[in-house]
Design a protein around this motif. Sequence first.
Motif, PDB file in Angstrom:
ATOM      1  N   CYS A  85      77.731  31.332 -28.247  1.00  0.00           N
ATOM      2  CA  CYS A  85      76.494  30.811 -27.668  1.00  0.00           C
ATOM      3  C   CYS A  85      75.304  30.976 -28.609  1.00  0.00           C
ATOM      4  O   CYS A  85      74.465  30.073 -28.730  1.00  0.00           O
ATOM      5  N   LEU A  86      75.216  32.126 -29.297  1.00  0.00           N
ATOM      6  CA  LEU A  86      74.109  32.333 -30.224  1.00  0.00           C
ATOM      7  C   LEU A  86      74.208  31.387 -31.425  1.00  0.00           C
ATOM      8  O   LEU A  86      73.187  30.878 -31.908  1.00  0.00           O
ATOM      9  N   ASP A  87      75.421  31.140 -31.899  1.00  0.00           N
ATOM     10  CA  ASP A  87      75.587  30.169 -32.984  1.00  0.00           C
ATOM     11  C   ASP A  87      75.105  28.789 -32.544  1.00  0.00           C
ATOM     12  O   ASP A  87      74.441  28.071 -33.294  1.00  0.00           O
ATOM     13  N   LYS A  88      75.415  28.436 -31.322  1.00  0.00           N
ATOM     14  CA  LYS A  88      75.007  27.133 -30.787  1.00  0.00           C
ATOM     15  C   LYS A  88      73.479  27.066 -30.642  1.00  0.00           C
ATOM     16  O   LYS A  88      72.863  26.034 -30.910  1.00  0.00           O
ATOM     17  N   ALA A  89      72.869  28.185 -30.228  1.00  0.00           N
ATOM     18  CA  ALA A  89      71.411  28.231 -30.074  1.00  0.00           C
ATOM     19  C   ALA A  89      70.716  28.104 -31.422  1.00  0.00           C
ATOM     20  O   ALA A  89      69.708  27.399 -31.562  1.00  0.00           O
ATOM     21  N   LYS A  90      71.242  28.791 -32.442  1.00  0.00           N
ATOM     22  CA  LYS A  90      70.639  28.710 -33.776  1.00  0.00           C
ATOM     23  C   LYS A  90      70.756  27.305 -34.344  1.00  0.00           C
ATOM     24  O   LYS A  90      69.844  26.812 -35.029  1.00  0.00           O
ATOM     25  N   ALA A  91      71.847  26.636 -34.046  1.00  0.00           N
ATOM     26  CA  ALA A  91      72.018  25.261 -34.511  1.00  0.00           C
ATOM     27  C   ALA A  91      71.039  24.313 -33.814  1.00  0.00           C
ATOM     28  O   ALA A  91      70.561  23.351 -34.420  1.00  0.00           O
ATOM     29  N   ALA A  92      70.723  24.602 -32.561  1.00  0.00           N
ATOM     30  CA  ALA A  92      69.763  23.761 -31.819  1.00  0.00           C
ATOM     31  C   ALA A  92      68.364  23.896 -32.393  1.00  0.00           C
ATOM     32  O   ALA A  92      67.586  22.932 -32.397  1.00  0.00           O
ATOM     33  N   GLY A  93      67.996  25.084 -32.876  1.00  0.00           N
ATOM     34  CA  GLY A  93      66.706  25.279 -33.537  1.00  0.00           C
ATOM     35  C   GLY A  93      65.546  25.474 -32.588  1.00  0.00           C
ATOM     36  O   GLY A  93      65.685  25.437 -31.359  1.00  0.00           O
ATOM     37  N   ASP A  94      64.355  25.653 -33.181  1.00  0.00           N
ATOM     38  CA  ASP A  94      63.127  25.863 -32.406  1.00  0.00           C
ATOM     39  C   ASP A  94      62.806  24.627 -31.559  1.00  0.00           C
ATOM     40  O   ASP A  94      63.112  23.512 -31.957  1.00  0.00           O
ATOM     41  N   PRO A  95      62.190  24.838 -30.365  1.00  0.00           N
ATOM     42  CA  PRO A  95      61.711  26.090 -29.792  1.00  0.00           C
ATOM     43  C   PRO A  95      62.716  26.784 -28.860  1.00  0.00           C
ATOM     44  O   PRO A  95      62.338  27.652 -28.093  1.00  0.00           O
ATOM     45  N   LEU A  96      63.998  26.392 -28.914  1.00  0.00           N
ATOM     46  CA  LEU A  96      65.004  27.032 -28.065  1.00  0.00           C
ATOM     47  C   LEU A  96      65.174  28.497 -28.450  1.00  0.00           C
ATOM     48  O   LEU A  96      65.247  28.822 -29.632  1.00  0.00           O
ATOM     49  N   VAL A  97      65.237  29.372 -27.441  1.00  0.00           N
ATOM     50  CA  VAL A  97      65.587  30.775 -27.668  1.00  0.00           C
ATOM     51  C   VAL A  97      66.614  31.199 -26.627  1.00  0.00           C
ATOM     52  O   VAL A  97      66.588  30.747 -25.483  1.00  0.00           O
ATOM     53  N   LEU A  98      67.533  32.067 -27.056  1.00  0.00           N
ATOM     54  CA  LEU A  98      68.619  32.527 -26.189  1.00  0.00           C
ATOM     55  C   LEU A  98      68.813  34.023 -26.399  1.00  0.00           C
ATOM     56  O   LEU A  98      68.878  34.490 -27.534  1.00  0.00           O
ATOM     57  N   THR A  99      68.907  34.777 -25.293  1.00  0.00           N
ATOM     58  CA  THR A  99      69.002  36.232 -25.384  1.00  0.00           C
ATOM     59  C   THR A  99      70.059  36.767 -24.415  1.00  0.00           C
ATOM     60  O   THR A  99      70.072  36.400 -23.237  1.00  0.00           O
ATOM     61  N   PHE A 100      70.922  37.642 -24.929  1.00  0.00           N
ATOM     62  CA  PHE A 100      71.817  38.436 -24.093  1.00  0.00           C
ATOM     63  C   PHE A 100      71.244  39.852 -24.090  1.00  0.00           C
ATOM     64  O   PHE A 100      71.421  40.598 -25.060  1.00  0.00           O
ATOM     65  N   GLY A 101      70.550  40.222 -23.027  1.00  0.00           N
ATOM     66  CA  GLY A 101      69.735  41.431 -23.069  1.00  0.00           C
ATOM     67  C   GLY A 101      70.316  42.662 -22.415  1.00  0.00           C
ATOM     68  O   GLY A 101      69.926  43.780 -22.729  1.00  0.00           O
ATOM     69  N   LYS A 102      71.265  42.485 -21.504  1.00  0.00           N
ATOM     70  CA  LYS A 102      71.813  43.642 -20.774  1.00  0.00           C
ATOM     71  C   LYS A 102      73.326  43.502 -20.690  1.00  0.00           C
ATOM     72  O   LYS A 102      73.840  42.422 -20.366  1.00  0.00           O
ATOM     73  N   VAL A 103      74.025  44.585 -20.974  1.00  0.00           N
ATOM     74  CA  VAL A 103      75.486  44.601 -20.894  1.00  0.00           C
ATOM     75  C   VAL A 103      75.922  45.883 -20.193  1.00  0.00           C
ATOM     76  O   VAL A 103      75.515  46.982 -20.582  1.00  0.00           O
ATOM     77  N   VAL A 104      76.729  45.741 -19.140  1.00  0.00           N
ATOM     78  CA  VAL A 104      77.227  46.902 -18.406  1.00  0.00           C
ATOM     79  C   VAL A 104      78.751  46.788 -18.291  1.00  0.00           C
ATOM     80  O   VAL A 104      79.275  46.118 -17.389  1.00  0.00           O
ATOM     81  N   PRO A 105      79.489  47.421 -19.211  1.00  0.00           N
ATOM     82  CA  PRO A 105      80.946  47.419 -19.095  1.00  0.00           C
ATOM     83  C   PRO A 105      81.420  48.469 -18.093  1.00  0.00           C
ATOM     84  O   PRO A 105      80.771  49.507 -17.924  1.00  0.00           O
ATOM     85  N   LYS A 106      82.538  48.213 -17.447  1.00  0.00           N
ATOM     86  CA  LYS A 106      83.127  49.171 -16.513  1.00  0.00           C
ATOM     87  C   LYS A 106      84.592  49.352 -16.862  1.00  0.00           C
ATOM     88  O   LYS A 106      85.277  48.380 -17.181  1.00  0.00           O
ATOM     89  N   PRO A 107      85.091  50.609 -16.834  1.00  0.00           N
ATOM     90  CA  PRO A 107      84.427  51.827 -16.374  1.00  0.00           C
ATOM     91  C   PRO A 107      83.502  52.485 -17.396  1.00  0.00           C
ATOM     92  O   PRO A 107      82.972  53.547 -17.146  1.00  0.00           O
ATOM     93  N   ASN A 108      83.307  51.869 -18.556  1.00  0.00           N
ATOM     94  CA  ASN A 108      82.330  52.368 -19.538  1.00  0.00           C
ATOM     95  C   ASN A 108      82.687  53.771 -20.028  1.00  0.00           C
ATOM     96  O   ASN A 108      81.856  54.682 -20.031  1.00  0.00           O
ATOM     97  N   THR A 109      83.940  53.909 -20.422  1.00  0.00           N
ATOM     98  CA  THR A 109      84.393  55.194 -20.959  1.00  0.00           C
ATOM     99  C   THR A 109      85.247  54.948 -22.199  1.00  0.00           C
ATOM    100  O   THR A 109      85.766  53.841 -22.403  1.00  0.00           O
ATOM    101  N   VAL A 110      85.385  55.938 -23.040  1.00  0.00           N
ATOM    102  CA  VAL A 110      85.922  55.745 -24.381  1.00  0.00           C
ATOM    103  C   VAL A 110      87.392  55.338 -24.398  1.00  0.00           C
ATOM    104  O   VAL A 110      87.838  54.614 -25.294  1.00  0.00           O
TER     105      VAL A 110
END
Length: 406
Positions: free
Chosen positions: A246-271
């Motif tokens: 998705c970010l590659d696609k957004a960069k190809a689209a160019g300004d003024p488009l912006v795309l952000t993946f800001g929060k990630v919560v994996p489960k069970p979130n352990t090593v």
Amino acid sequence: MNIEVAEVRQTLEWLSSISDETGPGTTRLLYSPSWLTAQKALKEKFESLGMECRFDAVGNLFGTLVGSESPERKIATGSHVDTVVRGGKLDGQLGIFGGYLAVKHLLETCGRPKKSLEIISMAEEEGSRFPYVFWGSKNIFGLARPEDVTHLKDGQGVGFVDAMRGCGFDFGDGKVKDDLDAFIELHIEQGNFLEEENVTVGVVNSIVGQKRYNITLRGEANHAGTTLMRYRKDTVECLSRIVVHCLDKAKAAGDPLVLTFGKVVPKPNTVNVVPGETLFTMDCRHTDAAFLQAFTAELEADMKAIAAKAGIDIEIDNWMNEKPVSMDANVVSIIERVCRARQLNYKVMHSGAGHDSQIFAPRVPTGMIFVPSIKGISHNPAEDTKLEDLCEGIKALAYTLHELAY
């Protein structure tokens, strides 16, 4: 008009110090103790100028300097009083204390306006405590519905309605505010365009549309040591493929488009466990509504295809869908004319962030004034603007209010 740096600094420090946490930054979430303290303190400030003050049902604060000829018609300014968690000292509240200083100096130098001047300290815009944005401005125009928020809880499990009633407020009656002839919002840019262009005032002509998503991937949690790679249904791997694509696609689209993946919560979130479920967010913005819709529709289809290939179930919740909004052409022209007449260093630009003005603009002639953000930093304790630039922005606001109300 002489807006003093010392006065701006003092007012800024006073308001930004009202916070739920002792820093860094300012934390003032909707219906929190500091939120209520700030609204009551602002009411006292407005009243010290001789303004008539009232709260509406949900906690928006209105301070009115009554006009001498057409008091029933109002020229308003203001912004939102809430912040993000550990946010900066200017986002939102600049429009409130800047409006206060502008009105104060207009009253001192020009006397009472012909039309009433109103400062609005809006209850909420950020969506930081509860997943709902523009609660303040939407209630001003009867756009918010009780059923939109009755089920909402914050991170500590406190219900939206309980928090609201705990501050002494309740649902409004849905009435639409219809006494405004114009609304002007002063705000920091929250980007680096003005700073890079060496400009002190931005005259905003439009606000980008934005779509926000909560997306959940469901695979299978399993032992990290005994589950061979070819047998895994790893939701973090699936997420990684989605993000890169998705970010590659957004960069190809160019300004003024912006795309952000800001929060990630994996489960069970352990090593030592393959993550069987991952929640993540996506934020996409553009100035053209049709392009934004088409681009995000492509991304949704692509994410479903990537997930299907990995044997992962995907749930996509597009919980926010705000269209681009244009500012009023006449108001923009007035702000430009004022800047030229007062020899303020300005440029016309669009806003890449959402603001209360986008709720006002379809209903009231609306304009926005930006001041530069140092290094483009916002939603961060390091958020800052040169005091001299703040003074220039407040001057631009004051002169615009004078043009409209006097």
